[in-house]
Design an enzyme around this catalytic site. Structure first.
Site: not given
Length: 295
Positions: A204, A201, A210, A194, A42
């Site tokens: 997705c 799209c 959305c 995205c 991370e």
């Protein structure tokens, strides 16, 4: 008309299914990765593409598999191993973090968000990510990708900036079961589909619900675009600092001023970058005027 609860459940299912079918094979996602390995991934991945991080992360885990192993390293070892990942102060903060983990936590990465936040160099995102992905805590993890998916799918905005209340908003979407998988799925959806500039799209799973798609995919406002402008790298002090750090990392011993002077033509900018490295503790000047990495 579906209820809000039904829409949220549908979103949870689609995001979890998407992640399980499309998750990238990142080395720190593999079974057996320790909490220390998750923490390293991370911190390394902050503002750095995972493709660059993966081989360095693997080398670090081989070399320093536990916080105790890493805490025994010297600053110059760590900075050399960090290589060109960028923002090398993160490497020294990791060293401070490992030493606190060893001194105050028995060498074990803490499990809860508040304790993680008390560690050097660990901010809200990293603390929540470690608690979630290393220990399975069902806490909201909000990075740039999650923020963007939420802005589009829920709020109908193309771009988003950090704001107060966003953690609580994302937390309201978490399922009681498989929360960490859902959180990872939101991040993966933002990274792969995205995306910031050219969202796919049609690929997705959330396209039909959305809010941004339903609104006709409105273009971002001028204010949003201005906030999104990313500072160039070429010609900045960051680039000069990176060139100086490369010389110091690759040198077998102290580096004379003359070897640094040749890396950049603007003497004033070079001097400013060099002394900022000294101020940040990323370089040290010896009594004879030579420079080296901190030991």
């Amino acid at each position: 008309m579906p209820t809000i609860v039904a829409l949220i459940v549908d979103m949870q299912t689609k995001v979890i299914d998407f992640f399980r079918a499309n998750a990238r094979d990142l080395p720190w996602r593999r079974a057996g990765t320790s909490a220390w390995g998750v923490l390293l991934s991370e911190v390394m991945s902050h503002q750095t593409p995972v493709a660059r991080v993966a081989p360095i992360w693997q080398e670090w885990i081989r070399r320093w598999p536990t916080p105790a192993d890493f805490a025994a390293a010297s600053g110059d070892e760590v900075l050399r191993a960090w290589g060109s990942l960028g923002y090398p102060r993160r490497a020294l903060r990791l060293l401070d973090c490992a030493r606190i983990i060893v001194a105050d936590h028995g060498g074990e990465v803490p499990r809860d968000v508040d304790t993680l936040l008390s560690l050097p160099g660990i901010g809200a995102y990293t603390a929540r990510a470690v608690a979630c992905f290393a220990y399975g805590a069902n806490v909201a993890v909000v990075d740039t990708n999650v923020r963007r998916v939420y802005a589009r799918a829920v709020e109908g905005r193309f771009l988003a900036q950090p704001r107060a209340g966003e953690i609580a908003d994302v937390a309201a979407l978490l399922p009681a079961q498989d929360g960490p998988v859902f959180s990872a799925g939101l991040m993966e959806l933002g990274a792969l589909v995205c995306t910031a500039t050219n969202p796919e799209c049609g690929s997705c799973p959330l396209e039909r619900q959305c809010a941004w798609v339903a609104a006709g995919k409105p273009a971002p406002s001028e204010a949003e675009l201005k906030r999104k402008i990313v500072q160039k790298f070429a010609g900045t002090d960051r680039q000069v600092r990176g060139k100086i750090m490369k010389v110091l990392r690759e040198a077998p011993g102290p580096v004379a001023q003359e070897r640094i002077d040749v890396v950049w033509p603007d003497a004033a900018q070079l001097s400013r970058a060099l002394f900022s490295l000294l101020d940040d503790g990323l370089a040290t000047q010896n009594a004879d005027g030579t420079f080296r990495l901190p030991s």
